[in-house]
Scaffold this active site. Structure first.
Site, mmCIF file in Angstrom:
data_model
loop_
_atom_site.group_PDB
_atom_site.id
_atom_site.type_symbol
_atom_site.label_atom_id
_atom_site.label_comp_id
_atom_site.label_asym_id
_atom_site.label_seq_id
_atom_site.Cartn_x
_atom_site.Cartn_y
_atom_site.Cartn_z
ATOM 1 N N ALA A 61 0.856 -1.193 0.000
ATOM 2 C CA ALA A 61 0.000 0.000 0.000
ATOM 3 C C ALA A 61 0.892 1.243 0.000
ATOM 4 O O ALA A 61 2.035 1.188 0.468
ATOM 5 C CB ALA A 61 -0.873 -0.015 1.246
ATOM 6 N N GLY A 100 0.606 -5.068 1.070
ATOM 7 C CA GLY A 100 -0.510 -5.153 0.127
ATOM 8 C C GLY A 100 -0.106 -5.809 -1.187
ATOM 9 O O GLY A 100 -0.941 -6.408 -1.876
ATOM 10 N N GLU A 103 -0.390 -9.361 -0.548
ATOM 11 C CA GLU A 103 -1.824 -9.664 -0.377
ATOM 12 C C GLU A 103 -2.517 -9.732 -1.743
ATOM 13 O O GLU A 103 -3.384 -10.573 -1.975
ATOM 14 C CB GLU A 103 -2.465 -8.607 0.523
ATOM 15 C CG GLU A 103 -1.929 -8.698 1.951
ATOM 16 C CD GLU A 103 -2.528 -7.668 2.875
ATOM 17 O OE1 GLU A 103 -2.143 -6.487 2.734
ATOM 18 O OE2 GLU A 103 -3.375 -8.010 3.709
ATOM 19 N N GLU A 123 3.667 -5.134 7.483
ATOM 20 C CA GLU A 123 2.774 -4.097 8.031
ATOM 21 C C GLU A 123 3.024 -3.833 9.506
ATOM 22 O O GLU A 123 2.905 -2.691 9.974
ATOM 23 C CB GLU A 123 1.303 -4.489 7.832
ATOM 24 C CG GLU A 123 0.804 -4.361 6.391
ATOM 25 C CD GLU A 123 1.026 -5.606 5.553
ATOM 26 O OE1 GLU A 123 1.882 -6.444 5.914
ATOM 27 O OE2 GLU A 123 0.345 -5.749 4.518
#
Ligand SMILES: CCCCCCC/C=C/C(=O)SCCNC(=O)CCNC(=O)[C@H](O)C(C)(C)COP(=O)(O)OP(=O)(O)OC[C@H]1O[C@@H](n2cnc3c(N)ncnc32)[C@H](O)[C@@H]1OP(=O)(O)O
Length: 719
Positions: A61, A100, A103, A123
Site C-alpha cells: 500500500a 498489500g 496480499e 505491516e
C-alpha cells in the site's frame, strides 16, 4: 498506473506502474480494477498475468496515503474480484512483493517468483496488520505457526523459503514474466476451485489457543509496548478459529484501532525518516545528490580492540578488502582469532562462506601506503589519536580518506593533524560494530563533500543507517545521552532507586533502563573520561563542593561506585548486583540502597517520593531539550536525523518515533511547561532551561515535526 496488453495470443498482461516500488496508490488500485475488468471481459484472454514495472512486483500500500482520507477503490474488494475471477490469475513476482503487494498476489490463483525476489507482510513494522485479507489468507495457505511468524515479525523471506513454505508455486532464475506467461498458458481453462485461498480451511493445529497464547507471550515480551504485534496474533487466531468472512470482520476491527493509533504514525514517520537521512545535506552546501563518493578498492582499520574488530568484520562482510594494523604481534594474532571467529559465526548463521580472505593483518603502518580509506579505531585518547593521524598523513598515498572512530572526541582537532584536513571525517560506530545499525558520520568545517559522501556510502555498504552530523562534544547521540543519564543520577540523589528509574524507562519501551545499560557498558568508561576532564578523581580542584562542578549541579554517585570497584556487570557489582563477575541478570542490591541513604544523609538531602511520570519527564525532556539545541546549533540537519540516531543506536522504542517526534506527540507546549517547572525547581541545572527553538516552535503554534525545518531555517537566518 496499470498497463494492459495481450501477449502470446491469449494472456492478458497487467503491469503495475508506479515507480520506484509500484506502491498501491489510489491511481494504481484504479488501474488494477480497470485492467482486470478489461482482461476478464476480453473473450480472447484465457488467463492473466499481473506483474510490476522495472523489476519490482509491488512494495505494498502507498504509505504516504495513510492518515489521509482514502480515495480510489479499496484493496479488499479489488483482491476479492481477482480471486473470484473465472480465468486463472498469475502473479509474476520480481524484486519485492510486500504488504498489500503480497496480499494482491495471495488473491491470485498462482504465484511465480524470481529466485532473487523477497516476500513478506511487514505491516507490523508500520504499526499495522495485513488488513487486505493477508492475515486471513496466509494462515490458510501456509498454516498458523508459519503465518504467525511472518506476520508478527514482518520479516521478508527469500523466494526459496517462500517456495518451501508454499507461498509461491514456482521459482525461476530466468525472466519472471516470460515464465509466468508460459505458466498462465499451461493453466488456461483449468478449474480454479482449489486455487482460491479464502475458501481453504485453516490447516489444523492441535491446540490453537495454546499456540497463540505462547506466541502472544513472546510478542508481548519483545514488543516493548508496541500494539501492532499483539493485534497481528489476534488476527491470525481469528483465521484459525473463524470462517473466512468473520475472520475478515475481525481483521477490519483490529485494523481500525491500529490505523489511527499514535504508534502507527510514529512507525510510519520512522520509515520515512530512515530514508530521509540518506539524503543528507550539510551547512557547507554539500549534499547527497551532488557529491560523488570515492571508489574504495582497499580499506584499512588501525587498532583491533573491540571496536576495531567489529568494524573489520563489518567491512569484510560488505565484501571490501581490509588491511588491519595492530602494534604488537601478540595482540594482532589474538585479534585475528577473534575476528575469524566472528566471521565464521556470522557466515554459519547466514549460510555463506566466511570472507576470511578479505582481511590481511599487519604490524607495520607502512603497509597502508596504497589504501583508499583508513578507519582509525585506537583507544579513545586524543594524544594517541593525534599521533596516529600524523603518522597516517605521512604514510598514506595522497587522497586517502582518514576516518576516526570516536564516540565524541573533537574531529576538527584530529583533522588539524593531517596534511589534508578536507579528507578527514569521524565515523562513530556503536558496539558491537558489526551488529549495531547506526553510524554517525561526523563532518567538520573543512571536510570535503567527497569525504562525507564516501563515508556515508561506505556505511550503507556495511548495512548501516548512516546519519551525517556536525562536530561537537558527543556529536548528536552521546551529547543528548549525557543529559539523560545525568537526570537519572539526580533522581537517585532526590529519593529514587535504580530499580524505579529503570522500571519507568523500560515501561516506556526502552529494552533496558539507564542503570542496567550503565552496568552493561561499564561504569569505568565514563569515570575515566570524567577524570580526564577533571570532573572526577584526585584532580578535582580542591574547595569545590562534591555536588557542584564548573558552577553547575554534578552527581558524583557513579564516581563513588567506581572508587569502590563497582564497574557493573564485569565486576559483578554496579548499580545492581550480579551472581558473579560477568553475570547478566541484574538484581536489586540492598547495599546500593543503603549507600544512597547514607549519601543523602551526608549531603543533607531528604528523600522524597518520585513517580514514573517524573522519571520520564526529567530524563526524556532534558534529552529532548538538548535535541532542540542540537537543531539550533545546526549539528543535526533536522529532527528526523536525531530520531533515527536514537531509534537505531540508543534503543529508543521505534513505535514512539524518536525523541523529537515524541515531543510533538506529547505536545510541545507541555514539554516547554514541564521544562520550565523543573528548571525552576533545579536552577543549578542549566540544561533544563527550555531552549530558544522550543520556545519559538511553541510561539509558532507547535507545528508538526515535518514543518520544523522551516522554523529552524528562519532561526538560523536571524543569527
Ligand atoms: C483501512 C485501510 C486498509 C488498508 C489495508 C492496507 C494493507 C496493506 C498495508 C501495506 O501494504 S503497508 C506497506 C507495506 N510495505 C512495506 O512496508 C514495504 C516498504 N518498502 C520497503 O521495504 C522498501 O522500500 C522496498 C520495497 C524493499 C525497496 O527498498 P529500496 O531500498 O530499493 O528502496 P527504498 O529506498 O526503501 O524506497 C524507495 C522509495 O520508495 C518509497 N517507498 C517504498 N515503499 C513505499 C510504500 N509502500 N509506499 C510509499 N512509498 C514507498 C520510499 O520512501 C523511497 O522514497 P524516496 O526516499 O525515494 O522518496
Amino acid at each position: 498506473m496499470a498497463q494492459y496488453s495481450r501477449i502470446s495470443g491469449s494472456v492478458g498482461l497487467i503491469t503495475l506502474s508506479n515507480p520506484p516500488v509500484n506502491a498501491l496508490s489510489a491511481a494504481v488500485r484504479q488501474g488494477i480494477v480497470d485492467t482486470v475488468e478489461k482482461a476478464l471481459g476480453d473473450p480472447q484472454v484465457k488467463s492473466v498475468v499481473i506483474c510490476g514495472q522495472d523489476g519490482i512486483f509491488c512494495g505494498g500500500a502507498d504509505i504516504k496515503e495513510f492518515g489521509k482520507n482514502m480515495s480510489g477503490p479499496p484493496l479488499i474488494p479489488m483482491i476479492h474480484t481477482i480471486e473470484c475471477a473465472t480465468k486463472p490469475m498469475v502473479a509474476a513476482i520480481e524484486g519485492s512483493a510486500l504488504g498489500g503487494g503480497l496480499e494482491l498476489a495471495l488473491g491470485c490463483h498462482y504465484r511465480i517468483a524470481h529466485s532473487k525476489a523477497r516476500l513478506g507482510l511487514p505491516e507490523v513494522t508500520l504499526g499495522l496488520l495485513p488488513a487486505a485479507g493477508g492475515s486471513q489468507r496466509l494462515p490458510r495457505l501456509i498454516g498458523v505457526p508459519a503465518a504467525l511468524d511472518l506476520i508478527t515479525t514482518g520479516r521478508h523471506v527469500t523466494a526459496a523459503e517462500a517456495l518451501q513454505l508454499g507461498i509461491v508455486d514456482q521459482v525461476t532464475d530466468h525472466a519472471t514474466v516470460d515464465a509466468a506467461v508460459k505458466f498462465a498458458l499451461s493453466v488456461a481453462g483449468k478449474p480454479l476451485d482449489t486455487r482460491r485461498i479464502s475458501t481453504y480451511p485453516c490447516p489444523h493445529v492441535s491446540d490453537v489457543d495454546a499456540l497463540c497464547e505462547n506466541v502472544m507471550q513472546k510478542v508481548r515480551k519483545s514488543a516493548h509496548g508496541a500494539i501492532a504485534p499483539i493485534a497481528c496474533v489476534q488476527a491470525v487466531r481469528a483465521a484459525a478459529t473463524l470462517p473466512y468472512t468473520q475472520g475478515m470482520e475481525r481483521e477490519k476491527e483490529l485494523m481500525a484501532t491500529l490505523y489511527t493509533s499514535g504508534q502507527a504514525r510514529a512507525l510510519q514517520y520512522s520509515f520515512f525518516a530512515q530514508r530521509a537521512v540518506s539524503k543528507w545535506r550539510i551547512p557547507s552546501g554539500a549534499r547527497w545528490d551532488t557529491s560523488t563518493p570515492r571508489p574504495l578498492h582497499k580499506v584499512a582499520v588501525i587498532g583491533l580492540g573491540t571496536m576495531g574488530r567489529g568494524i573489520t568484520v563489518a567491512l569484510a562482510q560488505a565484501g571490501l578488502p581490509v588491511i588491519t594494523v595492530e602494534t604488537h604481534e601478540k595482540q594482532l594474532m589474538e585479534a585475528k582469532r577473534a575476528v575469524s571467529d566472528m566471521l565464521n559465526r556470522g557466515a554459519k548463521r547466514r549460510g555463506v562462506a566466511p570472507p576470511l580472505d578479505k582481511i590481511s593483518y599487519s604490524c607495520n603502518l607502512q603497509d597502508l601506503a596504497d589504501v583508499d580509506l583508513v578507519i582509525e579505531a585506537v583507544f579513545e585518547d586524543m594524544t594517541l589519536k593525534k599521533k596516529v593521524f600524523r603518522q597516517l598523513s605521512a604514510v598514506c598515498k595522497p587522497g586517502t580518506l582518514l576516518c576516526t572512530n570516536t564516540s565524541g572526541l573533537d574531529v576538527d582537532q584530529l583533522a588539524s593533524q593531517s596534511r589534508n584536513p578536507e579528507l578527514v571525517v569521524g565515523m562513530h560506530f556503536f558496539a558491537p560494530a558489526h551488529v549495531m545499525k547506526l553510524l554517525e558520520v561526523v563532518y567538520g568545517p573543512q571536510s570535503s563533500p567527497q569525504a562525507v559522501a564516501t563515508a556515508m556510502q561506505l556505511g550503507k555498504k556495511m548495512g548501516k543507517v548512516s546519519v551525517a552530523v556536525g562536530n561537537c562534544r558527543g556529536f548528536v547521540g552521546n551529547r543528548m545521552l549525557k543529559l539523560y543519564t545525568e537526570q537519572a543520577s539526580f533522581l537517585l540523589e532526590e529519593g529514587a532507586t535504580p530499580d524505579l528509574v529503570d522500571q519507568a524507562i523500560e515501561e516506556f519501551g526502552f529494552p533496558m533502563g539507564v542503570f542496567k545499560v550503565s552496568d552493561l557498558s561499564g561504569l569505568d568508561v565514563g569515570w575515566r573520561i570524567r577524570k580526564e576532564e577533571k570532573l572526577a578523581g584526585l584532580s578535582v580542584a580542591s574547595g569545590q563542593s562534591t555536588r557542584i562542578r564548573e558552577g553547575r549541579r554534578y552527581s558524583p554517585l557513579a564516581d563513588l561506585l567506581c572508587e569502590q570497584g563497582r564497574f557493573g556487570q564485569k565486576t559483578g557489582r554496579g548499580w545492581y548486583q550480579y551472581d558473579k563477575p560477568g553475570g547478566r541478570v541484574a538484581r536489586s542490591d540492598p547495599w546500593l540502597h543503603h549507600f544512597l541513604e547514607e549519601y543523602r544523609a551526608q549531603h543533607g538531602l531528604v528523600a522524597r517520593h518520585i513517580d514514573h511520570q517524573e522519571v520520564l519527564e526529567r530524563c526524556l525532556y532534558a534529552m529532548i531539550n538538548e535535541g532542540f539545541r542540537i537543531l539550533e546549533d545546526g549539528i543535526a540537519a533536522g529532527p528526523e536525523d536525531i530520531d533515527v540516531i536514537y531509534v537505531f543506536g540508543y534503543g529508543w522504542p521505534r513505535h514512539r518515533g524518536g525523541p523529537m517526534f515524541y515531543s510533538g506527540m506529547v505536545g510541545l507546549e507541555k514539554v516547554l511547561e514541564r521544562l520550565e517547572h523543573y528548571y525552576q525547581a533545579h536552577p543549578d541545572v542549566p540544561h533544563l532551561q527550555p531552549c530558544r527553538l522550543l520556545r519559538r516552535l511553541v510561539a509558532r503554534g507547535s507545528p508538526p515535526v515535518h514543518k520544523w525545518r522551516e522554523v529552524i531555517k528562519n532561526l538560523h537566518s536571524q543569527l
